[in-house]
Design an enzyme around this catalytic site. Structure first.
Site: not given
Lengths: 443, 226
Positions: B81-82, B84, B159-160, B176
Site C-alpha cells: 500500500e501507500v 512516504h 525497504l525504507a 501500508c
C-alpha cells in the site's frame, strides 16, 4: 497462477497488461501478480495471442489455476474463447484498472462476476461488488456462474467468511447442488493435517518455545484475517471432510522406550526421531497403512515418509517430512529433524520437504494431553495422534499391580484403504516394538 | 556456502528524486536482463519528500486528494500500500537476480526484514516482525516499510528505514494501509543518530544477508556523472 514462493498458495491478479486479442511476444509481461508485499510481472513462455482472461484483475486464484489462455494464431482466439466458459465477451470486458485510479474507492476494480450474458449483467455485478469490497468466490464457483449465467455479486456465499461456493451457484441457478467437492486447489502444496482445532499444538522437537499463556493471534474484540498458511491448512482440513475416517486407539507402555531414550539422548537422539523411526519400521511391514486412496485406486508409495505436524508460532502448521524413516538411522533422523524444524520456522522448506509424507505423526505429549484425535491430511491414508506418557497403575496379566508409564496413541485412517483390522494390527506391532524392542531402533 | 556474488554499491551523496532512483533501478534491471552474468546492485539513498503507491494499492489510505498531494505522488511497480519517503529515512533498493537467491519472493521479503533486524541488533535494539504483516517494528511501532517488485526474478524497490526523519508527513496517509499502527524512527531510541551512521550498517547487513561482495561502480557502470 504461478508460484512466487514455496509458501504461496494463492495470488492476486493486480493487473492484466494485455487484453484478450492482444499479441504477446515470448518473454513479454502479460500480467502482474501480487502476494504479500511483492509484485511479480508474469511473462508469456511462448508467443501468440492472449485469447481469454479467466480471472479478472482484483481476483485471487490458487497456485496452478488457469487464469488466462494464450493461443498460437489469431484464428484460434475465437475457438479458445468459446471453449473458455468464463471468458467474458471481449466487447463487454471491463476496462482494465487505470494504473492511477484516484476516483475508485477500491484501488483495483473488483473482479466483476464473469457473466455469460455479459452486456446486461456486468454493470449490475460491478456495482454491487464495488459496494462491499469484492466478490469472494471459489474459482469453480466463478466458472459455474459464467456457465449458468448466474451473477455472483447477487449471491450470499455459504463458504468460510461468506465465500461463494459452487453449490451456492448451482442452487441459485435452480440446479440440484452436486456432492460437495473437495476444496479446490488442494494442490500438493502444504500437506497439513491439524491435530487440534485449538491451534495450540506443537512439534515434538520444539521443546516448547514457551508461550507464557494460551496463544492468540488477535486481541479481544478483533477479527483477524487468516494468514496464507492458515488458509492453506484450513483448506486441507476441509478436504478431510470428504474422507470416511475412523479412529482406533491403543495404550502403549513406554518404560523401556523411556529408558532407552535416556541412554541415547546425549548422542543427540530426540523422542520425535525415536517415534518416527518406530512408526517407519512398523509401516514398512504394514504397507496397507502407508497407502492412500486416489481416483485410480489404492496408491502404495515407494517409500515410507513420516511427516510430523509442527505448529508455527505465527499460526498455521507445516508437516516436515522424514524421508525413508524406516531405512534412515536414528542419528540422521534426529539431525534431519532439527534441520527441518529450524528451516520451517524461517519458512525455507522446499515443497518436497513438507508435501511428500506418506503417513503423519502428531504429538501433543509435551502438553500432558492424555488422548486426542487428529485430522487426516489429504493425499495420505492415516495419521497417528500421540499423547503424553504418564505413570499409570496397571494390572498385570498375573494379577499383580504395578505402576508403569503409558501413553495413548490414536490412529485416524481412511476406511477406503485401511480397515479396522489393518489399523489394529499396525498398532499392535507398534506397541510390541516400543514395549519390548526399542533398542532395535538404533540398529 | 555460496561463493560471494559481485555487487555494485551506489550511494548518491544527496537526496535523489524518486523518479530518478526508479529510473536507475530500471537501468540496472535491464543490465541484468540482457546479461544474466551482470553484477547485482544495491542503491542506498534518501528521497526528497514524496508518497508512493504499490501497483494494487488503494487510494483509500490517502488522507489527501490524490489530485493535489502535499508532495509528489507516484504509483509504482511494487506490492503493498501507500508509503512516504523523505530525507532522514534511508531507502535500500537491491537490484538482485532472485534466482541466485532461492527464487522465493516471500523468503526475499523475510530476508529484507532480517537485514533491518540485524542493523537494529548492532544498535542494541530488538526489532520485531509481525506475522502476516511485512516490515520491522520496535515496541509495536513501525520502523521499516518493505515493498518489492520483480520481473523475471530481478528485484526492484526494497525497504525504507526511518532514521531521524520528521514523522509528520506520515499523518497524511495510513502507512501500508495499517490503521492504528504507529510509525517510529530510530532516533526515538538512539538520540542524535543520523542516516550517515546507519548507512554502512545497512549496506553491510544486506551484503551479509545475500552473500554479496560490495564494490563501487566501475567508470562504465556509473548511473550518474561524477
Amino acid at each position: 497462477m504461478p508460484a512466487l514462493s514455496s509458501t504461496m498458495t494463492e495470488g492476486k491478479i493486480v493487473e492484466w497488461l494485455k487484453q484478450p486479442g492482444d499479441r504477446v511476444e515470448r518473454g513479454e509481461s502479460v500480467l502482474v501478480v501480487e502476494s504479500d508485499k511483492a509484485d511479480m510481472d508474469v511473462e508469456a513462455f511462448q508467443e501468440g495471442f492472449l485469447a481469454a482472461v479467466l480471472m479478472q484483475a482484483g481476483g485471487t486464484a490458487p497456485v496452478g489455476e488457469t487464469i488466462g489462455l494464450i493461443v498460437e494464431s489469431e484464428a484460434e482466439i475465437a475457438a479458445a474463447q468459446a471453449g473458455a466458459p468464463s471468458a467474458p465477451a471481449p466487447a463487454a470486458a471491463p476496462a482494465p484498472p487505470e494504473p492511477v485510479a484516484p476516483a475508485a474507492p477500491v484501488a483495483v476494480a473488483p473482479a466483476a462476476a464473469p457473466a455469460a450474458v455479459a452486456a446486461a449483467t456486468l454493470p449490475v455485478a460491478a456495482a454491487t461488488a464495488a459496494g462491499n469490497g469484492r466478490v469472494v468466490a471459489t474459482p469453480r464457483a466463478r466458472k459455474l456462474a459464467s456457465q449458468l449465467g448466474v451473477t455472483l455479486a447477487a449471491l450470499k456465499g455459504s463458504g468460510p467468511h461468506g465465500r461463494i461456493q459452487a453449490e451456492d451457484v448451482e442452487r441459485a441457478a435452480g440446479q440440484p447442488a452436486s456432492v460437495p467437492r473437495v476444496a479446490e486447489g488442494s494442490a500438493p502444496f502444504i500437506a497439513a493435517g491439524a491435530p487440534s482445532a485449538a491451534g495450540a499444538s506443537a512439534s515434538a522437537a520444539a521443546s516448547a518455545s514457551a508461550a507464557p499463556a494460551g496463544q492468540s493471534f488477535g486481541r479481544p474484540g478483533e477479527t483477524v484475517a487468516f494468514t496464507t498458511l492458515q488458509g492453506a491448512v484450513n483448506r486441507n482440513m476441509l478436504a478431510s471432510l470428504a474422507v470416511p475416517c475412523f479412529h482406533v486407539g491403543y495404550t502403549i507402555t513406554t518404560d523401556r522406550l523411556d529408558a532407552f531414550y535416556k541412554q541415547v539422548k546425549n548422542k543427540g537422539v530426540t523422542m520425535t526421531a525415536l517415534l518416527a523411526k518406530a512408526v517407519g519400521v512398523v509401516l514398512a511391514r504394514h504397507p496397507q497403512v502407508n497407502a492412500a486412496a486416489s481416483e485410480a485406486g489404492m496408491v502404495y508409495p515407494a517409500t515410507v515418509n513420516v511427516a510430523i505436524a509442527v505448529a508455527m508460532d505465527d499460526g498455521g502448521l507445516v508437516t516436515p517430512v522424514l524421508k525413508e524413516a524406516d531405512r534412515t538411522d536414528l542419528y540422521s533422523l534426529s539431525r534431519n529433524w532439527a534441520d527441518l524444524v529450524a528451516r520451517s520456522r524461517t519458512k525455507q522448506l522446499k515443497p518436497d520437504e513438507y508435501s511428500t509424507g506418506t503417513f503423519t505423526l502428531s504429538n501433543l505429549g509435551m502438553f500432558g494431553v492424555d488422548r486426542f484425535d487428529a485430522i487426516l491430511p489429504p493425499g495420505t491414508g492415516a495419521i497417528l495422534a500421540v499423547a503424553a506418557s504418564r505413570p499409570t497403575v496397571v494390572a498385570n496379566a498375573d494379577g499383580s499391580i504395578a505402576v508403569k508409564r503409558q501413553m495413548q496413541v490414536n490412529l485416524t485412517a481412511d476406511h477406503r484403504v485401511i480397515y479396522g483390522a489393518h489399523g489394529a494390527a499396525f498398532l499392535k506391532d507398534l506397541a510390541d516394538l516400543i514395549e519390548h524392542r526399542p533398542e532395535s531402533l538404533a540398529l | 556456502m555460496n561463493p560471494l556474488l559481485d555487487a555494485i554499491r551506489f550511494e548518491p551523496p544527496a537526496p535523489v528524486e524518486f523518479a530518478q532512483a526508479w529510473h536507475w533501478q530500471q537501468q540496472l534491471r535491464e543490465r541484468l536482463l540482457n546479461n544474466p552474468a551482470a553484477p547485482e546492485a544495491l542503491l542506498l539513498l534518501q528521497h526528497p519528500p514524496c508518497y508512493t503507491l504499490g501497483r494494487g494499492a488503494s487510494t483509500a489510505f490517502l488522507r489527501f486528494d490524490p489530485q493535489a498531494p502535499p508532495a509528489p505522488l507516484h504509483r509504482i511497480d511494487r506490492g503493498g500500500e501507500v508509503t512516504h519517503h523523505l530525507p532522514g529515512q534511508l531507502v535500500l533498493y537491491p537490484v538482485l537476480d532472485l534466482q541466485r537467491h532461492g527464487a522465493d519472493l516471500h523468503c526475499y521479503l523475510r530476508a529484507l526484514e532480517g537485514v533491518v533486524i540485524t542493523v537494529l541488533a548492532e544498535l542494541g535494539l530488538a526489532g520485531e516482525r509481525i506475522e502476516g504483516l511485512t516490515g520491522v517494528w520496535l515496541e509495536g511501532r513501525k520502523l521499516a516499510a518493505i515493498g518489492v517488485g520483480a520481473r523475471r526474478w530481478i528485484s526492484q524497490h526494497g525497504l525504507a528505514l526511518n532514521v531521524n526523519c520528521d514523522l509528520a508527513g506520515f499523518e497524511a496517509i495510513v502507512p501500508c494501509g495499517l490503521k492504528g499502527l504507529a510509525v517510529a524512527r530510530l532516533s526515538d531510541w538512539c538520540p542524535g543518530i543520523t542516516p550517515a551512521q546507519v548507512q554502512p550498517l545497512l549496506s553491510r547487513a544486506c551484503a551479509e544477508a545475500f552473500g554479496l561482495t560490495l564494490r563501487p561502480p566501475e567508470p562504465t557502470e556509473r548511473l550518474w556523472g561524477c
